[in-house]
Enzyme design. Sequence first.
Site, mmCIF file in Angstrom:
data_model
loop_
_atom_site.group_PDB
_atom_site.id
_atom_site.type_symbol
_atom_site.label_atom_id
_atom_site.label_comp_id
_atom_site.label_asym_id
_atom_site.label_seq_id
_atom_site.Cartn_x
_atom_site.Cartn_y
_atom_site.Cartn_z
ATOM 1 N N LYS A 51 8.613 -32.034 -9.144
ATOM 2 C CA LYS A 51 8.050 -32.746 -10.242
ATOM 3 C C LYS A 51 8.613 -34.150 -10.349
ATOM 4 C CE LYS A 51 8.014 -28.487 -13.051
ATOM 5 N NZ LYS A 51 8.998 -27.612 -12.381
ATOM 6 N N GLY A 52 9.740 -34.394 -9.680
ATOM 7 C CA GLY A 52 10.443 -35.658 -9.855
ATOM 8 C C GLY A 52 9.611 -36.895 -9.542
ATOM 9 N N GLU A 107 8.030 -39.838 -2.898
ATOM 10 C CA GLU A 107 9.194 -39.096 -3.402
ATOM 11 C C GLU A 107 9.918 -39.902 -4.468
ATOM 12 O OE1 GLU A 107 10.956 -36.581 -3.689
ATOM 13 O OE2 GLU A 107 11.209 -35.393 -1.874
ATOM 14 N N ASP A 108 10.639 -39.206 -5.318
ATOM 15 C CA ASP A 108 11.463 -39.892 -6.314
ATOM 16 C C ASP A 108 12.755 -40.417 -5.705
ATOM 17 O OD1 ASP A 108 12.363 -37.311 -5.841
ATOM 18 O OD2 ASP A 108 12.678 -36.793 -7.941
ATOM 19 N N ASP A 111 18.048 -37.980 -0.973
ATOM 20 C CA ASP A 111 19.499 -37.828 -1.069
ATOM 21 C C ASP A 111 20.015 -37.390 0.299
ATOM 22 O OD1 ASP A 111 21.904 -37.705 -2.659
ATOM 23 O OD2 ASP A 111 21.705 -35.533 -2.689
ATOM 24 N N PHE A 160 24.781 -39.437 -9.726
ATOM 25 C CA PHE A 160 23.594 -38.706 -10.159
ATOM 26 C C PHE A 160 22.771 -39.579 -11.103
ATOM 27 C CE2 PHE A 160 21.078 -35.309 -12.066
ATOM 28 C CZ PHE A 160 20.774 -34.581 -10.935
ATOM 29 N N VAL A 161 21.455 -39.585 -10.929
ATOM 30 C CA VAL A 161 20.586 -40.413 -11.776
ATOM 31 C C VAL A 161 19.534 -39.561 -12.483
ATOM 32 C CG1 VAL A 161 20.892 -42.596 -10.558
ATOM 33 C CG2 VAL A 161 19.163 -40.987 -9.746
ATOM 34 N N ASP A 167 15.343 -35.518 -13.109
ATOM 35 C CA ASP A 167 15.848 -34.618 -14.146
ATOM 36 C C ASP A 167 17.318 -34.267 -13.978
ATOM 37 O OD1 ASP A 167 15.231 -33.008 -11.760
ATOM 38 O OD2 ASP A 167 15.842 -31.327 -13.022
ATOM 39 N N ARG A 173 13.413 -36.293 -17.821
ATOM 40 C CA ARG A 173 12.400 -36.902 -16.953
ATOM 41 C C ARG A 173 11.616 -37.976 -17.699
ATOM 42 N NH1 ARG A 173 11.935 -33.545 -12.455
ATOM 43 N NH2 ARG A 173 12.160 -31.322 -12.810
#
Length: 187
Positions: A51-52, A107-108, A111, A160-161, A167, A173
Amino acid sequence: MQFGPVHWRNPLELGKILLTENQIRDRVVELGQRISEDYAGDPPILVNVLKGGVVFLADLIRAIDIPIRIDFMEVSSYGNATESTGVVRILEDLSQSIEGQHVLIVEDIIDTGHTLKYIIENLETRHPKSIRICTLLDRRGRREVDLNLDYVGFVVPDKFVIGYGLDLAQRYRNLPHIAVIEDEEIP
Ligand code: IMP
Ligand code: MG
């Protein structure tokens, strides 16, 4: 009822702003213009990873001025933790064939890259004309697999973001900006 700009009244007291709404908007417009030029003769199917990636997709497609199509995949790689497991599961698959089509994966954040590598290998078996990657965020300091990213919004540090689709345990979100949270702030 009057509609106007929405201001985030409660900043959630979590994290520091890394990318503002304006910075994100400007960059997304640039990416959309580049994609429109690069694919002018043969518009791609944008494959969004839920969902990102959904907030990014919604803004990106409105910055593209060629007749693209969109489709969705949902994969799970994180559970509710903040560390990638490398184990990827397809929860929801595409609704159309990509055979002979240009595919642009949206993509969001990339990583470790495990999630994306899995998706690419899976889509390749369906014989698309090409597969390229568009990611809003690239946390390349943590990459564990070799990937060639074609369109990158921002390179981000190893923190972490949250926000703009990203999320923390399924929340945040809906923040309009992207905030960075320190390890000790993660519940
Ligand atoms: P990878 O397999 O390690 O590359 O993880 C990729 C996926 O994990 C991304 O598509 C995100 O959905 C999620 N993810 C990675 N880092 C973050 C983060 O900092 N915040 C929220 N989600 C993240
Ligand atoms: Mg994602």
